[in-house]
Design an enzyme around this catalytic site. Sequence first.
Site, PDB file in Angstrom:
ATOM      1  N   TYR A  33     119.115  89.066   6.340  1.00  0.00           N
ATOM      2  CA  TYR A  33     118.825  89.373   7.736  1.00  0.00           C
ATOM      3  C   TYR A  33     118.868  88.113   8.592  1.00  0.00           C
ATOM      4  CZ  TYR A  33     114.054  87.455   7.558  1.00  0.00           C
ATOM      5  OH  TYR A  33     112.972  86.613   7.452  1.00  0.00           O
ATOM      6  N   ARG A  52     124.438  81.291   9.472  1.00  0.00           N
ATOM      7  CA  ARG A  52     123.444  81.441   8.386  1.00  0.00           C
ATOM      8  C   ARG A  52     123.520  82.836   7.765  1.00  0.00           C
ATOM      9  NH1 ARG A  52     117.315  80.075   9.837  1.00  0.00           N
ATOM     10  NH2 ARG A  52     117.519  82.086  10.877  1.00  0.00           N
ATOM     11  N   ARG A 100     120.573 104.992  -7.339  1.00  0.00           N
ATOM     12  CA  ARG A 100     119.732 103.852  -7.738  1.00  0.00           C
ATOM     13  C   ARG A 100     120.011 103.372  -9.162  1.00  0.00           C
ATOM     14  NH1 ARG A 100     115.593 101.751 -10.120  1.00  0.00           N
ATOM     15  NH2 ARG A 100     114.282 100.234  -9.058  1.00  0.00           N
ATOM     16  N   HIS A 102     120.442  99.212 -10.973  1.00  0.00           N
ATOM     17  CA  HIS A 102     120.396  97.801 -10.555  1.00  0.00           C
ATOM     18  C   HIS A 102     121.777  97.275 -10.187  1.00  0.00           C
ATOM     19  CE1 HIS A 102     116.328  98.102 -11.901  1.00  0.00           C
ATOM     20  NE2 HIS A 102     116.082  96.852 -11.521  1.00  0.00           N
ATOM     21  N   LYS A 147     118.340  83.948   3.484  1.00  0.00           N
ATOM     22  CA  LYS A 147     117.417  84.727   4.329  1.00  0.00           C
ATOM     23  C   LYS A 147     117.414  86.171   3.832  1.00  0.00           C
ATOM     24  CE  LYS A 147     115.914  84.724   9.168  1.00  0.00           C
ATOM     25  NZ  LYS A 147     114.499  84.482   8.974  1.00  0.00           N
ATOM     26  N   GLU A 179     107.206  74.971   3.750  1.00  0.00           N
ATOM     27  CA  GLU A 179     107.421  75.656   5.033  1.00  0.00           C
ATOM     28  C   GLU A 179     106.354  76.726   5.164  1.00  0.00           C
ATOM     29  OE1 GLU A 179     110.988  78.092   5.279  1.00  0.00           O
ATOM     30  OE2 GLU A 179     110.892  78.572   3.159  1.00  0.00           O
ATOM     31  N   LEU A 203     113.897  77.663   3.977  1.00  0.00           N
ATOM     32  CA  LEU A 203     114.945  78.180   4.853  1.00  0.00           C
ATOM     33  C   LEU A 203     115.364  77.090   5.842  1.00  0.00           C
ATOM     34  CD1 LEU A 203     116.409  80.924   5.602  1.00  0.00           C
ATOM     35  CD2 LEU A 203     114.823  80.989   7.527  1.00  0.00           C
TER      36      LEU A 203
HETATM   37  N1  PLP Z   1     111.077  79.712   7.256  1.00  0.00           N
HETATM   38  C1  PLP Z   1     110.932  81.024   6.994  1.00  0.00           C
HETATM   39  C2  PLP Z   1     110.463  81.445   5.641  1.00  0.00           C
HETATM   40  C3  PLP Z   1     111.208  81.980   7.993  1.00  0.00           C
HETATM   41  O1  PLP Z   1     111.069  83.284   7.728  1.00  0.00           O
HETATM   42  C4  PLP Z   1     111.619  81.530   9.269  1.00  0.00           C
HETATM   43  C5  PLP Z   1     111.916  82.478  10.333  1.00  0.00           C
HETATM   44  O2  PLP Z   1     111.843  83.661  10.180  1.00  0.00           O
HETATM   45  C6  PLP Z   1     111.750  80.164   9.502  1.00  0.00           C
HETATM   46  C7  PLP Z   1     111.482  79.281   8.463  1.00  0.00           C
HETATM   47  C8  PLP Z   1     112.202  79.642  10.829  1.00  0.00           C
HETATM   48  O3  PLP Z   1     113.572  79.834  10.999  1.00  0.00           O
HETATM   49  P1  PLP Z   1     114.240  79.977  12.439  1.00  0.00           P
HETATM   50  O4  PLP Z   1     113.877  78.770  13.214  1.00  0.00           O
HETATM   51  O5  PLP Z   1     115.689  80.062  12.157  1.00  0.00           O
HETATM   52  O6  PLP Z   1     113.666  81.222  13.035  1.00  0.00           O
END
Ligand code: PLP
Length: 279
Positions: A33, A52, A100, A102, A147, A179, A203
Amino acid sequence: MPEIAFVNGAFMSLSEARVSVEDRGFQFGDGVYELLRVYAGAPFHLAEHLERLEQSARAIGIPLSYTRDRWTAVISEAILRSGFPEAKVYIQVTRGVAPRDHVPTGPVTPTVVVTVRAIAPPASELCANGADVVTVPDLRWARCNIKSIGLLANVLAKQQAQERGAFEALFVRDGYVLEGATSNVLIVKNRCLVTPPEGPLLLSGVTRKVVLGLAQEAGVAVKEQPVTEAELYAADEVFLTGTTIEALPVARVNGRPIGAGPPGPVTKLVMARFREARG
Ligand code: PLP
């Protein structure tokens, strides 16, 4: 004004949008996403979000047939149809619908969903007084740079933060702060901005990158290097970045006040530059 959805080629109101119970996103969390911000009707750093999205889809082997131009057209039309000048656009691509199992037994067509909802900027008291954050053990997998819609560990972390009266939970692995559950984390020590380096354990936030660029332009020294939990407590300033929160000062970590109180001078500078950049 309507909340809008786009599902596999068709626009509709969000309340009418449906996907199958056999969608692999629903069954397995098998999808990726993006979330991007719209300011005054215009998507902010759309190209970076689309890049991304492509990287995430490629990493888990979902074929994306949409070109950048098609994404841009769909997103622009969804924003126009919603009529929201201040909005968040959510994009989800799953591997698709299949019985369904895997491993799907035949070819699957990816499910593409885009939604648009109104959003307000972060509360001004939060920006002025700073957020409380807590640390939690990082229970996630080792591909956090994808993501993925599989966000259970993030959901539980955020829930824990809420239960402890905090805004955000910061993941700590082997003593290193990586993070937040929905944000990146940056610290300031002796006027130098430090943030954990990109890699599989966090991320690559679009806002993180924008903020690092703005700080450098403003003459602030920037280092991408590991940050220990001890360095977090000892920081002069701590702030979070994210699409919906922009740059948000942190007042306390696990109840311990950070520096001389938020927002510190570098955080303030970054917040001001960010406001200019978003227009
Ligand atoms: N880290 C995680 C785990 C996130 O879910 C997000 C945003 O949803 C971020 C960092 C920040 O990313 P961005 O600045 O691209 O929104």
